[in-house]
Design an enzyme around this catalytic site. Structure first.
Site, short mmCIF file in Angstrom:
data_model
loop_
_atom_site.label_atom_id
_atom_site.label_comp_id
_atom_site.label_asym_id
_atom_site.label_seq_id
_atom_site.Cartn_x
_atom_site.Cartn_y
_atom_site.Cartn_z
N ASP A 70 54.16 80.66 25.59
CA ASP A 70 54.84 80.74 26.88
C ASP A 70 54.59 79.43 27.62
O ASP A 70 53.49 79.18 28.13
CB ASP A 70 54.29 81.92 27.69
CG ASP A 70 55.00 82.07 29.04
OD1 ASP A 70 55.88 81.23 29.37
OD2 ASP A 70 54.67 83.02 29.77
N LEU A 71 55.59 78.56 27.64
CA LEU A 71 55.41 77.23 28.21
C LEU A 71 55.19 77.27 29.72
O LEU A 71 54.75 76.27 30.31
CB LEU A 71 56.63 76.36 27.90
CG LEU A 71 56.89 76.10 26.40
CD1 LEU A 71 58.11 75.22 26.23
CD2 LEU A 71 55.68 75.45 25.75
N LYS A 72 55.46 78.42 30.36
CA LYS A 72 55.24 78.53 31.80
C LYS A 72 53.83 79.03 32.13
O LYS A 72 53.44 79.07 33.29
CB LYS A 72 56.27 79.48 32.41
CG LYS A 72 57.71 78.97 32.30
CD LYS A 72 58.69 79.96 32.90
CE LYS A 72 60.12 79.45 32.78
NZ LYS A 72 61.11 80.40 33.34
N ARG A 101 58.98 69.36 34.41
CA ARG A 101 58.53 70.41 35.32
C ARG A 101 57.47 71.31 34.67
O ARG A 101 56.63 71.89 35.36
CB ARG A 101 59.73 71.26 35.78
CG ARG A 101 60.66 70.53 36.73
CD ARG A 101 61.57 71.50 37.48
NE ARG A 101 62.47 72.21 36.59
CZ ARG A 101 63.67 71.75 36.23
NH1 ARG A 101 64.08 70.56 36.66
NH2 ARG A 101 64.44 72.48 35.45
N HIS A 136 78.74 72.97 25.80
CA HIS A 136 78.61 73.17 24.37
C HIS A 136 79.54 72.17 23.69
O HIS A 136 80.24 71.39 24.34
CB HIS A 136 78.96 74.61 23.97
CG HIS A 136 77.85 75.58 24.21
ND1 HIS A 136 76.63 75.48 23.58
CD2 HIS A 136 77.76 76.67 25.01
CE1 HIS A 136 75.84 76.46 23.97
NE2 HIS A 136 76.50 77.20 24.86
N ASN A 139 83.00 71.45 24.96
CA ASN A 139 83.04 70.71 26.22
C ASN A 139 82.80 69.22 25.99
O ASN A 139 83.46 68.38 26.62
CB ASN A 139 81.97 71.24 27.18
CG ASN A 139 82.06 72.73 27.38
OD1 ASN A 139 81.15 73.46 27.02
ND2 ASN A 139 83.16 73.22 27.95
N ASP A 166 77.63 68.42 18.37
CA ASP A 166 76.30 68.99 18.10
C ASP A 166 75.62 68.29 16.94
O ASP A 166 74.44 67.90 17.02
CB ASP A 166 76.43 70.48 17.76
CG ASP A 166 76.54 71.36 19.00
OD1 ASP A 166 76.63 70.80 20.11
OD2 ASP A 166 76.53 72.58 18.85
#
Length: 351
Positions: A70-72, A101, A136, A139, A166
């Protein structure tokens, strides 16, 4: 020994562009640790499933070690620190600013490991007005003029069959620049930060149209360029059974041979005079026989005209079988490994 033996990669990517890039690194011998969110990355839930596992996920992530973090979480960086200290390469695919962040931006990790090659893959890059915009593949090719070159009838437009941005704008440039960075690090001893924008490289695929724009001031409209259907020499023509024949007889020697095989009248062979009349003659001739009737005739002529194959048929083609493209079987379900453009002598899954 493989080229990347001993190289350690931290893979924070999901879905297709980053995982394909790190798959190629793994195939060349690198040890890839895939960092996934609790419950696994989104691709694990994409159908179809084989043996309870997502087939796309299995193809893209074979040979990697997965770790859920869990990177948070408050202790995420400390959990990752030993891996960061040992890593040679980090690849991430979040929107710009997300890793920073989380305390995992380039500057923060450079302080831990100055030799780290930090590769960010995003839609529009880390800078510029579109940097934070969602998107994506469709786009990216739509926003770079590439899709406008060949989208079919506007009443029934055709979605491209390949994920050009991609893979061609994300996976391949990431791999190429990571390898360049490894060479540079051998000289300087220092890592670097790579900004790979999928949309940027989409322009590379429009090089002929860009040349025409520069030379004439005009860009060909959809389906009218030399390589998008404007020339009788480079088109798809239906045979009598409805299957398509791919004609790519651009060079004059191939064109003359094709015209001979199809018995095209002499007055229509100079396709500069009336391209559409020539195209109609080609179409009419090809429609007189089935694809199976054309197959041996075109093979003997060797003039860059071939029957369009379906995927399953192509994977059984004796040529590709002889090259061992689909010999390696992975689990679960006995899936053939995804073909990657790593030379046989360099990759793990040689025939």
């Amino acid at each position: 020994m493989q080229p990347l033996d001993g190289i350690r990669v931290l893979d924070f990517t999901t879905l297709l562009p980053g995982p394909l890039a790190t798959l190629m690194l793994a195939e060349a011998g690198a040890h890839v640790t895939k960092i996934e969110k609790p419950g696994g990355e989104d691709m694990r839930h994409y159908p179809p499933f084989v043996g309870g596992v997502s087939a796309p996920f299995a193809l893209l992530n074979r040979g990697k070690t997965s770790v859920e973090i869990d990177l948070k979480a408050a202790d995420a960086i400390e959990t990752l620190r030993p891996m960061i200290e040992q890593a040679d390469i980090l690849v991430e695919q979040f929107r710009p600013g997300v890793m920073a962040r989380l305390g995992l931006g380039y500057e923060a990790l450079k302080a831990i490991n100055p030799r780290l090659i930090y590769c960010s893959i995003s839609g529009y890059g880390q800078t510029g007005p579109r940097a934070g915009e969602a998107g994506h593949d469709l786009n990216y090719v739509g926003n770079t003029g590439l899709l406008a070159l060949s989208h079919g009838d506007t009443d029934a437009p055709t979605v491209p069959p390949a994920l050009v941005a991609d893979i061609g704008g994300g996976s391949f440039p990431a791999l190429a620049n990571i390898l360049l960075a490894l060479i540079a690090r051998q000289r300087t001893g220092e890592g670097c930060c790579l900004d790979i924008a999928m949309a940027d490289a989409a322009f590379t695929f429009a090089v002929f149209a860009q040349a025409e724009l520069a030379a004439t001031g005009k860009v060909p409209v959809s389906g009218q360029g030399l390589l998008t259907g404007g020339s009788p020499r480079y088109r798809l023509y239906p045979a009598a059974d409805g299957r398509l024949i791919a004609v790519a007889s651009l060079e004059q020697k191939f064109w003359i041979t094709l015209c001979d095989v199809l018995d095209i009248p002499q007055e229509l062979r100079d396709d500069r005079i009336d391209p559409q009349a020539t195209a109609r003659a080609i179409a009419g001739a090809i429609r007189e026989k089935t694809s199976e009737e054309w197959r041996p005739l075109l093979a003997k002529a060797d003039c860059c005209a071939t029957v369009v194959l379906g995927l399953e048929e192509a994977m059984q083609d004796p040529h590709f079988r002889a090259r061992g493209l689909f010999d390696h079987i992975i689990e679960p379900g006995g899936l053939p490994a995804a073909a990657v453009p790593i030379a046989p002598g360099f990759r793990k899954t040689t025939a």
